[in-house]
Design a protein around this motif. Sequence first.
Motif, mmCIF file in Angstrom:
data_model
loop_
_atom_site.group_PDB
_atom_site.id
_atom_site.type_symbol
_atom_site.label_atom_id
_atom_site.label_comp_id
_atom_site.label_asym_id
_atom_site.label_seq_id
_atom_site.Cartn_x
_atom_site.Cartn_y
_atom_site.Cartn_z
ATOM 1 N N TRP A 195 0.846 -1.202 0.000
ATOM 2 C CA TRP A 195 0.000 0.000 0.000
ATOM 3 C C TRP A 195 0.876 1.244 0.000
ATOM 4 N N ASN A 196 1.902 1.234 0.839
ATOM 5 C CA ASN A 196 2.845 2.357 0.864
ATOM 6 C C ASN A 196 3.496 2.564 -0.493
ATOM 7 N N ALA A 197 3.899 1.465 -1.139
ATOM 8 C CA ALA A 197 4.566 1.560 -2.440
ATOM 9 C C ALA A 197 3.659 2.211 -3.475
ATOM 10 N N SER A 198 2.383 1.834 -3.473
ATOM 11 C CA SER A 198 1.426 2.427 -4.412
ATOM 12 C C SER A 198 1.216 3.907 -4.117
ATOM 13 N N ILE A 199 1.082 4.242 -2.848
ATOM 14 C CA ILE A 199 0.893 5.640 -2.457
ATOM 15 C C ILE A 199 2.106 6.473 -2.849
ATOM 16 N N ASN A 200 3.294 5.971 -2.534
ATOM 17 C CA ASN A 200 4.514 6.718 -2.848
ATOM 18 C C ASN A 200 4.695 6.907 -4.345
#
Length: 344
Positions: A195-200
Amino acid sequence: MIDHQPRVEQIFVVGNSRSGTTLIGLILGLNSEVFTFEELHFFEQLWSEQHRDSYLTQAEAEQLAARLLSIQHSDVLRPGDPSDFSEEAKAIIAQFPEQRLTSGDVFKVFLGYKAAKNSKSIPCEQTPRNVLYIAEILELYPESRIINMVRDPRDVLLSQKYKWRIKFLGAKNIPYREAFRSWCNYHPFTISKLWNASINAADKFANHPRCRTVRFEYLVTNPEQTVEQICQFLGLEFQSQMLDVPQNEGGVSSHKQITPKRRGIDPNTTGKWRRGGLSVTEIHICQQVTYTNMLKHGYSYASMKPNPLMLALSWAFLPVKLTLALLMNLDRTRNIVEAIRRRL
């Protein structure tokens, strides 16, 4: 209010998996001008950054077109035999007899061809993991626009936790191997990191004029206003039938029996994590990993203390899940090292 934009030629819906990309694809596909594709997974499975500018032979271009046709006409989870589409693929490529095509060119040609075949003028591709390829999409397709979906990471976690159950809730087209792969993929740490990777990845383009971020929660609680704004951004006419979307089609929900006859946008799909399904330990790990991005995107932190023993057991089981997930996903990417690099 979003200013009305020039007409779009391609739409890409991206975001973390289970964040509403399928829902947006269904909504846009109900517009009289838009044809929404299946998840084609072109960039991670059929496209290579290393060979992005390499020209294909006619045979290679036809083979790529046939593979795209086989995915679109069957299912990325149960792809058909590309040879069944060889004649149609030849007809697609034959439209450009003197033009040298890259794989990105073939993809664009394919999208336009299938949209026109379905009496639509604008193709919409809704593979979630394309969020990791926003820069490439913007460069390769300057006439495209991107809708990025964001959803509360705890609701994403809950949906991912039970994603494997879709097979047994009416989605009979999902293979048993895919259900097992979904189970292997789930761990609160890895799902939260993804999720963090997609947001970033998407946040780098937050101010790009051809990108728009849409919160899932706002979409389902204010559907008409949100869809109107999306249409303005895309240069489309808002049409009321776009809100009459079939619920749960394509495995939208992993929590209840699939009932395709139900229609409309369900406002009760937000905040499900608060009503059960996740342990305190899972919520704690998710919030610890996603804390910064969660607050940045307007999601509040819920204070809770996990059981130390359950927390230790969850971390101890992580290497097992990581190993299984890696093994089950090796055949789903063209370059596993590149796929991991983008996620990290």
